[in-house]
Design a protein around this motif. Structure first.
Motif, mmCIF file in Angstrom:
data_model
loop_
_atom_site.group_PDB
_atom_site.id
_atom_site.type_symbol
_atom_site.label_atom_id
_atom_site.label_comp_id
_atom_site.label_asym_id
_atom_site.label_seq_id
_atom_site.Cartn_x
_atom_site.Cartn_y
_atom_site.Cartn_z
ATOM 1 N N PHE A 227 0.814 -1.210 0.000
ATOM 2 C CA PHE A 227 0.000 0.000 0.000
ATOM 3 C C PHE A 227 0.853 1.268 0.000
ATOM 4 O O PHE A 227 0.388 2.324 -0.428
ATOM 5 C CB PHE A 227 -0.961 0.008 1.192
ATOM 6 N N VAL A 251 -3.529 -7.629 -0.255
ATOM 7 C CA VAL A 251 -3.976 -6.241 -0.073
ATOM 8 C C VAL A 251 -5.500 -6.146 -0.074
ATOM 9 O O VAL A 251 -6.064 -5.158 0.399
ATOM 10 C CB VAL A 251 -3.405 -5.310 -1.173
ATOM 11 N N GLU A 258 -3.417 -2.015 6.886
ATOM 12 C CA GLU A 258 -3.829 -2.119 5.488
ATOM 13 C C GLU A 258 -5.347 -2.002 5.350
ATOM 14 O O GLU A 258 -5.850 -1.420 4.377
ATOM 15 C CB GLU A 258 -3.334 -3.443 4.897
ATOM 16 N N ARG A 262 -7.303 0.665 2.971
ATOM 17 C CA ARG A 262 -8.273 0.138 2.007
ATOM 18 C C ARG A 262 -9.652 0.782 2.217
ATOM 19 O O ARG A 262 -10.329 1.171 1.263
ATOM 20 C CB ARG A 262 -8.361 -1.376 2.161
#
Length: 409
Positions: A227, A251, A258, A262
């Motif tokens: 990321f 991911v 993460e 996201r």
């Protein structure tokens, strides 16, 4: 001026070549003789080679690909297979706001911040046509690979005004043209493409936490910079541009830091499409990977999921994407098609209900639907069979009785 251009293009290009290597000969005289022979043979071959720059460049790129195929995991450092490059370039060359209208007429600037040998950048240029891209920019940390990329550009006939390849570390952002903090002076790119190292270990620190690329999102974990690479490229994307990046499936669903990144990208409408590719497409790894398509200002409220994990042709060492597989992915993206067991448009509400988990199979399962069982029909069939068994048993017992034998119970 011509000398300055030549010097700029070729400076340090062969700095990694070891002319004192004993592979060339044990003595200076032997090495010198062998080098002269090699140069002479190359010169003779070039003399017979067609003069078209693209042909020479394509031959060089073919050799890079063959070397990548033979070097296995080491190839992951510098080479993106052409079949995957073609998917990325096919997607980013389409109009960002309305892909159904087809290709954009011109891309002013294109960036690959982990460019390897430059094959992905050249694929975008090829997709757009020779005059369809203003300038391409690449960054590469490995000095040998950086020189491979520059040579690749030159052998494709590109002038020094048409490309800029920088030797440096993208995560540290040590390229001066990308370090401008003033938003009014920031360089932006119509297209950002990348195939960064998967789950790369890096060293996040307090200074990076305040870095303009990551501020507001947080830092990727030390164990996986995926990321961090994504946010680096996304920061420099033009508001009407398209970014396509190759990443490991982790991911899509990993938690912690993460998950926070996201969630923010999803809530702000930046993730446009998630594409799952088959396994064993890369020389460096056998794991399946995904392509994330991102935009800063996208037209559609939903997220398109494409599950292409079963659409490939098997080969001995690597799986292969045929032209029809590649075209299907690009066409599905372009027209946002929905197809059972292949693609689906999913609302943000449904993704929120799944705790912002983007695991592709959660939204597009490739499992064959189970056959519906008609219980009434099955019951009737069993009843009929039982009746047939009873009649056969009665008939059999009649024969046994006539023969004076014990009857069946």
């Amino acid at each position: 001026m011509e000398y300055e251009s030549f010097s700029s293009n070729f400076q340090g290009l062969f700095s990694e070549i070891n002319l004192d290597s004993e592979k060339l000969g044990k003595t200076y005289k032997e090495r010198n003789s062998r080098l002269c022979t090699i140069i002479q043979k190359i010169a003779e071959g070039l003399g017979e080679f067609p003069s078209g720059n693209d042909l020479l460049g394509d031959a060089y790129e073919y050799l890079i690909g063959q070397f990548a195929a033979g070097s296995g995991k080491k190839a992951g450092e510098f080479y993106t297979p052409q079949q995957i490059s073609t998917i990325l370039s096919g997607i980013v060359s389409l109009d960002s706001q309305d892909p159904t209208t087809g290709k954009r007429t011109k891309l002013r600037q294109v960036l690959d911040f982990a460019c390897g040998s430059g094959s992905l950048l050249l694929n975008v240029r090829r997709q757009m046509g020779k005059n369809g891209v203003g300038k391409i920019y690449g960054q590469e940390k490995n000095i040998t690979t950086y020189n491979l990329a520059r040579m690749n550009m030159l052998l494709h006939g590109m002038k020094d005004t048409e490309f800029e390849i920088f030797h440096g570390d993208s995560l540290r952002n040590d390229w001066d043209i990308l370090s401008e903090e003033n938003p009014a002076k920031k360089i932006e790119f119509d297209v950002v493409v990348a195939n960064p190292p998967f789950s790369y270990r890096w060293e996040p620190n307090e200074r990076l936490a305040e870095d303009f690329r990551f501020k507001g999102y947080g830092l990727a974990p030390k164990s996986a910079a995926d990321f961090a690479f994504l946010l680096h490229g996304f920061h420099f994307l033009h508001r009407e541009g398209t970014m396509a990046i190759i990443l490991p499936h982790g991911v899509l669903f990993r938690g912690g830091k993460e998950a926070k990144i996201r969630k923010k990208l999803l809530r702000e409408g930046n993730i446009d499409t998630v594409i799952g590719l088959p396994p064993k497409l890369f020389y460096s790894t056998g794991i399946p990977v995904c392509i994330l398509v991102l935009k800063k200002c996208k037209k559609d409220d939903d997220i398109l999921f494409i599950n292409a994990c079963e659409h490939f042709e098997k080969s001995k060492r690597q799986n292969i994407l045929l032209s029809e597989h590649i075209e299907k992915i690009i066409e599905t993206y372009r027209f946002r098609k929905e197809e059972e067991r292949y693609s689906r448009r999913v609302s943000l509400k449904e993704i929120e209900e799944n705790d912002f988990n983007l695991n592709i199979s959660r939204y597009v399962s490739t499992a064959e639907p189970e056959e519906q069982v008609d219980l009434e029909a099955v019951h009737q069939k069993l009843s009929s069979l039982e009746e047939q068994i009873y009649k056969a048993k009665e008939e059999h017992n009649q024969y046994l009785k006539e023969l004076g034998l014990d009857l069946l119970a």
